[in-house]
Design an enzyme around this catalytic site. Structure first.
Site, PDB file in Angstrom:
ATOM      1  N   ASP A 144     -14.262   1.005  -5.121  1.00 35.55           N
ATOM      2  CA  ASP A 144     -13.466   0.394  -3.977  1.00 35.55           C
ATOM      3  C   ASP A 144     -13.070  -0.880  -3.314  1.00 35.55           C
ATOM      4  O   ASP A 144     -14.294  -2.275  -3.990  1.00 35.55           O
ATOM      5  CB  ASP A 144     -13.014   1.274  -2.989  1.00 35.55           C
ATOM      6  CG  ASP A 144     -11.376   1.614  -2.457  1.00 35.55           C
ATOM      7  OD1 ASP A 144     -11.289   1.443  -2.957  1.00 35.55           O
ATOM      8  OD2 ASP A 144     -11.785   2.560  -1.400  1.00 35.55           O
ATOM      9  N   ASP A 187     -16.536  10.326  -0.990  1.00 35.20           N
ATOM     10  CA  ASP A 187     -16.125   9.521  -1.260  1.00 35.20           C
ATOM     11  C   ASP A 187     -16.488   8.972   0.167  1.00 35.20           C
ATOM     12  O   ASP A 187     -18.083   8.951   0.183  1.00 35.20           O
ATOM     13  CB  ASP A 187     -14.110   9.367  -0.746  1.00 35.20           C
ATOM     14  CG  ASP A 187     -14.264   8.346  -0.967  1.00 35.20           C
ATOM     15  OD1 ASP A 187     -13.353   7.715  -0.010  1.00 35.20           O
ATOM     16  OD2 ASP A 187     -13.050   8.338  -1.818  1.00 35.20           O
ATOM     17  N   ASP A 188     -16.281   7.652   0.513  1.00 30.52           N
ATOM     18  CA  ASP A 188     -16.520   6.776   1.567  1.00 30.52           C
ATOM     19  C   ASP A 188     -17.295   7.559   3.110  1.00 30.52           C
ATOM     20  O   ASP A 188     -16.791   8.707   3.101  1.00 30.52           O
ATOM     21  CB  ASP A 188     -15.159   5.988   2.376  1.00 30.52           C
ATOM     22  CG  ASP A 188     -15.964   4.716   3.306  1.00 30.52           C
ATOM     23  OD1 ASP A 188     -16.719   5.023   2.981  1.00 30.52           O
ATOM     24  OD2 ASP A 188     -14.991   5.035   3.722  1.00 30.52           O
ATOM     25  N   TRP A 244       0.601  -1.385   0.052  1.00 27.62           N
ATOM     26  CA  TRP A 244      -0.222  -0.062  -0.056  1.00 27.62           C
ATOM     27  C   TRP A 244       0.831   1.454   0.166  1.00 27.62           C
ATOM     28  O   TRP A 244       2.040   1.483   1.200  1.00 27.62           O
ATOM     29  CB  TRP A 244      -1.230  -0.224   1.496  1.00 27.62           C
ATOM     30  CG  TRP A 244      -1.617   0.975   1.626  1.00 27.62           C
ATOM     31  CD1 TRP A 244      -2.479   1.448   0.765  1.00 27.62           C
ATOM     32  CD2 TRP A 244      -1.322   2.691   2.172  1.00 27.62           C
ATOM     33  NE1 TRP A 244      -3.451   2.567   1.121  1.00 27.62           N
ATOM     34  CE2 TRP A 244      -2.573   3.398   1.924  1.00 27.62           C
ATOM     35  CE3 TRP A 244      -0.350   2.772   2.890  1.00 27.62           C
ATOM     36  CZ2 TRP A 244      -2.604   4.577   2.914  1.00 27.62           C
ATOM     37  CZ3 TRP A 244      -0.272   4.342   2.955  1.00 27.62           C
ATOM     38  CH2 TRP A 244      -1.424   4.837   3.148  1.00 27.62           C
ATOM     39  N   CYS A 257     -10.617   0.900  -7.671  1.00 27.00           N
ATOM     40  CA  CYS A 257      -9.533   1.803  -6.450  1.00 27.00           C
ATOM     41  C   CYS A 257      -9.390   0.143  -5.802  1.00 27.00           C
ATOM     42  O   CYS A 257     -10.797  -0.891  -5.394  1.00 27.00           O
ATOM     43  CB  CYS A 257      -9.798   2.324  -6.064  1.00 27.00           C
ATOM     44  SG  CYS A 257      -8.900   3.078  -4.110  1.00 27.00           S
ATOM     45  N   ASN A 266     -10.877  -3.422  -0.228  1.00 22.36           N
ATOM     46  CA  ASN A 266      -9.625  -2.613   0.837  1.00 22.36           C
ATOM     47  C   ASN A 266      -9.504  -3.503   1.400  1.00 22.36           C
ATOM     48  O   ASN A 266      -8.944  -2.923   2.472  1.00 22.36           O
ATOM     49  CB  ASN A 266     -10.053  -1.496   1.584  1.00 22.36           C
ATOM     50  CG  ASN A 266     -10.170  -0.019   0.635  1.00 22.36           C
ATOM     51  OD1 ASN A 266      -9.529   0.746   0.187  1.00 22.36           O
ATOM     52  ND2 ASN A 266     -11.068   0.461   1.097  1.00 22.36           N
ATOM     53  N   LYS A 278     -16.886   5.012  -7.924  1.00 21.77           N
ATOM     54  CA  LYS A 278     -15.458   4.409  -7.409  1.00 21.77           C
ATOM     55  C   LYS A 278     -15.864   3.605  -6.453  1.00 21.77           C
ATOM     56  O   LYS A 278     -16.678   3.679  -5.832  1.00 21.77           O
ATOM     57  CB  LYS A 278     -14.459   6.128  -6.516  1.00 21.77           C
ATOM     58  CG  LYS A 278     -13.181   5.684  -5.738  1.00 21.77           C
ATOM     59  CD  LYS A 278     -13.254   6.479  -5.367  1.00 21.77           C
ATOM     60  CE  LYS A 278     -11.327   5.928  -4.888  1.00 21.77           C
ATOM     61  NZ  LYS A 278     -10.696   6.988  -3.561  1.00 21.77           N
ATOM     62  N   ASP A 322      -2.418   5.414  -3.256  1.00 18.30           N
ATOM     63  CA  ASP A 322      -2.894   6.910  -2.275  1.00 18.30           C
ATOM     64  C   ASP A 322      -1.994   7.822  -2.019  1.00 18.30           C
ATOM     65  O   ASP A 322      -2.441   8.402  -1.038  1.00 18.30           O
ATOM     66  CB  ASP A 322      -3.686   5.953  -1.384  1.00 18.30           C
ATOM     67  CG  ASP A 322      -4.778   5.587  -1.228  1.00 18.30           C
ATOM     68  OD1 ASP A 322      -5.504   5.661  -1.991  1.00 18.30           O
ATOM     69  OD2 ASP A 322      -5.535   4.601  -0.152  1.00 18.30           O
TER      70      ASP A 322
HETATM   71  C1  GLA Z   1      -9.100   3.444   0.212  1.00 16.41           C
HETATM   72  C2  GLA Z   1      -8.952   4.329  -1.983  1.00 16.41           C
HETATM   73  C3  GLA Z   1      -9.470   5.643  -0.665  1.00 16.41           C
HETATM   74  C4  GLA Z   1     -10.559   6.289   0.098  1.00 16.41           C
HETATM   75  C5  GLA Z   1     -10.561   4.555   0.930  1.00 16.41           C
HETATM   76  C6  GLA Z   1     -12.177   5.396   1.747  1.00 16.41           C
HETATM   77  O1  GLA Z   1      -8.376   3.727   1.556  1.00 16.41           O
HETATM   78  O2  GLA Z   1      -8.243   4.223  -1.474  1.00 16.41           O
HETATM   79  O3  GLA Z   1      -8.968   6.668  -1.343  1.00 16.41           O
HETATM   80  O4  GLA Z   1     -11.478   6.132  -1.473  1.00 16.41           O
HETATM   81  O5  GLA Z   1     -10.331   3.652   0.686  1.00 16.41           O
HETATM   82  O6  GLA Z   1     -12.391   3.938   3.260  1.00 16.41           O
END
Ligand code: GLA
Length: 724
Positions: A479, A369-370, A202, A527, A481, A477, A549
């Protein structure tokens, strides 16, 4: 482009620039007799079969005789398209089928072929497309069983690309197990290459890594359930001492987002044996009678003129023969993303104030975003509950405000995940991976949904499509994670648990494919904790992917430069953020070599910062499509080679070029002539570095003069050349 020379029993695939020849030997094995630059005459290439090794003999049980292959086949070292398994060839077969008897012997041999225009359509998997292609489908049959394999090769007329895949069909009347299903084998009669791959983690994705191709086995792989930040599926072999402009380079990638394995083996005869495809770790696919299995496509790009030619070939292939986003030809808007500005801490007023100020710096797409859904006020809750948190945000008001300003609106999803603290998990604990153990691996407080189970995919689809029916969204977007652990699914019986890793990827494609088909106007951007799923599988659906990021030039220049060796700049989501190491102008210049955007609190920018950033957004608007997206990229200096990095893009018509020079540590004055590439030698270009006009020849022979003067840390020059 593809011909079968019946007398010579040879397939030749060639496009006037690159050639590939396969000889069908007496025993029915496919020997790869040539891969390289185009040749006018391929009739002699079967001589290459004489390199190294001994002709191999067999014992025929029925006749009791010890016999050799009629045409001197050297079974253990001949370059092959599909090595058998559990016979004398021990280099590593691409396909292994275990039948009911328990036998591992897998011995596919030539049966017949077809040649068709275009590229094949794979139903469940992202794949190459285009009319400028021809496809050879060679049908192979197992020596003793009614098992069939297709070796499918597509060659393109206008680029040096070969796409390879296998599929296996069970024509027997019992179930068999596919315990390895790679996409390709490539055997080369020499091994003096270096292997370049891109590992990381990361915030440090795609670190340039160059190793010699070693004797024995070497692997570049992921077993994390995603293509990963740890290793990217893009790798290349370069002839020792090959450079950006010279030498043979062979690039590989996989149209796939899950576990992969690129494996090289150099044996005693010094040939290089490559297999590439789905990682066989914990892979086992049950094929019932009549079933078939399709492997993802592997893409090979050939260059006899250095790394950049291979890299440019991949760029064009991805843009012209892989991406399916309906509006890919349109201008891609300047993106503003809320995440690094406020994380989870926002309300409607704050977001509206962001919108206001984001417009000042040229934002054309505003992404929330989130944090907008369920009980998502931190990363420990809410994932899986895709309903707007109306107490926190008046989403309709935000969307209307965006649209009223002519700004598009985008939103964040992480469809494959769930927090234990969510309504979805409370209602359906069985939706997560794992047999229901009392202990499951959490990563970022989240569990992985069982996307191998179509019912789970359907449940997430229902939530997302309800949302999309109600809210007018222009961008998503997407994602991802965490990585996959406990790769078992309650939806499948024990004998099918070896399928789960792959079925998770199929679940991802089925949802993303369905949504992109149903909402062709929405642009989806991939992402995965930054760039943890930057791969060709995702690019089939998403024209852009968050690259990392990490946006500070100190690290970012490596990440972006290295990513662009295999992927087009237009796919590389690149943002200016608020980190303090480098000034905004340096970050913005770097972000211009990608799809430009912002991640910051725009309310606190000074007047100078606003005008600096707005000026870069203007440059993006003016030059992105013709020079960066539609142009040709040259990697003038890799950041790992010295104290500076330099990239140059030239428009198709060679009327304009953008050059980015960025140094790392402070440097005293010295000669610094940057020799440019790809210009028209006869044209005269004005440059914005010193305001002079020179011919293309001058810039390519003498270079831009950056000598003299000190350079401070991470200072940069963004230079525009325009035809006079
Ligand atoms: C990941 C993405 C970030 C953001 C966070 C939100 O880490 O890479 O850009 O969207 O999630 O939780």
């Amino acid at each position: 482009m593809i011909t079968y020379h019946k007398d010579a029993r040879m397939f030749v695939l060639e496009n006037g620039s690159m050639g590939y020849a396969i000889y069908v030997n007496d025993a029915g094995y496919l020997e790869t007799v040539y891969f390289g630059r185009h040749m006018e005459d391929y009739t002699d290439v079967s001589c290459m079969r004489d390199a190294g090794g001994y002709a191999t003999a067999r014992y025929l049980v029925k006749s009791g005789a010890d016999v050799g292959y009629a045409d001197g086949f050297k079974a253990d070292c001949a370059p092959l398209e599909c090595s058998p398994h559990a016979l004398s060839d021990k280099r590593g077969a691409p396909l292994i089928v275990r039948d009911g008897s328990g036998s591992y012997v897998t011995d596919f041999r030539y049966d017949s072929y077809t040649i068709e225009e275009g590229a094949p359509d794979l139903e469940e998997l992202p794949h190459a497309h285009g009319e400028n292609a021809e496809t050879l489908d060679i049908l192979l049959k197992d020596r003793t069983r009614e098992l069939w394999a297709h070796l499918v090769l597509t060659i393109f007329a206008d680029k040096d690309v070969l796409v390879k895949s296998f599929s296996v069909e069970n024509g027997t009347d019992e179930a068999v197990r596919l315990t390895r299903a790679m996409s390709m084998q490539l055997d080369l009669p020499r091994a003096d290459y270096d292997l370049v791959h891109f590992r990381g983690r990361w915030g440090k994705e795609r670190d340039y890594t160059e190793n010699i191709v070693v004797d024995g086995v070497q692997e570049v792989s992921s077993n994390l359930g995603r293509s990963s930040a740890e290793e990217n599926p893009f790798v290349y072999l370069k002839e020792r001492h090959a450079t950006m402009e010279h030498g043979e380079v062979i690039g590989f990638n996989l149209i796939y987002s899950g576990n992969f394995k690129f494996r090289t083996f150099v044996g005693p005869f010094r040939g290089l044996h490559i297999t590439y495809g789905i990682n066989d770790e914990d892979f086992e696919w049950l094929l019932e009678p009549g079933d078939d299995f399709q492997t993802p496509q592997a893409v090979i790009a050939y260059s006899a003129e250095g790394v950049d030619k291979m890299s440019q070939t991949f760029h064009r292939f991805i843009r012209e023969n892989l991406m399916t986003y309906a509006k890919n030809e349109d201008y891609k808007p300047v993106l503003f993303n809320s995440w690094e500005g406020c994380y989870f801490n926002f309300d409607t007023d704050l977001i509206l104030s962001y919108l206001e100020d984001a417009c000042e710096i040229g934002a054309e797409l505003f992404v929330l975003d989130d944090g907008w859904f369920g009980a998502r006020d931190n990363d420990a809750a809410g994932l899986g509950d895709w309903q707007v948190n109306g107490k926190k945000i008046d989403l309709k008001r935000v969307i209307d405000a965006c649209h009223a300003k002519g700004v598009r609106f985008g939103i964040w999803f992480e469809p494959e995940m769930v927090n234990p603290d969510s309504d979805l998990f409370r209602a359906h604990p069985e939706y997560v991976l794992g047999w229901g153990e009392d202990e499951l691996s959490l990563m970022r407080h989240q569990l992985h949904l069982d996307f191998a189970n179509p019912a789970v995919v359907e449940a997430i689809y229902a939530q997302m499509s309800d949302f999309l029916q109600e809210y007018s969204v222009d961008y998503i977007k997407w994602d991802y994670n965490r990585t996959v652990a406990e790769h078992v699914s309650r939806a499948y019986p024990p004998e099918r648990q070896g399928e789960i890793y792959h079925r998770l990827v199929l679940g991802y494609y089925s949802l993303l494919g369905r949504l992109t088909r149903e909402y062709p106007d929405i642009m989806f951007e991939g992402c995965s904790s930054g760039g943890g799923r930057f791969d060709m599988g995702t690019l089939y659906y998403c024209p852009q992917i968050w690259c990392s990021d990490e946006s500070d030039p100190a690290q970012r220049m490596d990440i972006q430069f290295n990513t662009s060796l295999g992927y087009p700049l237009s796919a590389i989501g690149s943002h200016v953020n608020d980190s303090k190491v480098a000034p905004y102008a340096a970050k913005a210049a770097l972000a211009l070599f990608g799809t430009y955007g912002y991640e910051m609190n725009p309310n606190v920018l000074t007047e100078t910062e606003i005008s600096d950033l707005a000026a870069h957004a203007e440059l993006y608007r003016k030059y992105h499509r013709d020079i960066i997206e539609g142009g040709t990229l040259y990697h003038l200096r890799a950041p790992h080679e010295g104290n500076y990095m330099c990239m140059q893009c030239v428009s198709q018509d060679k009327s304009a070029s953008l050059v980015l020079f960025m140094n790392k540590l402070k440097e005293l004055e010295q000669f610094r002539f940057l020799k440019l590439r790809g210009l028209d030698a006869g044209k005269r270009y004005h440059n914005t570095l010193d305001g002079c006009v020179h011919t293309g020849e001058y810039y390519m022979r003498v270079g831009l003069n950056l000598s003299g003067g000190w350079l401070t840390e991470f200072s940069h020059k963004l230079i525009l050349l325009t035809e006079e």
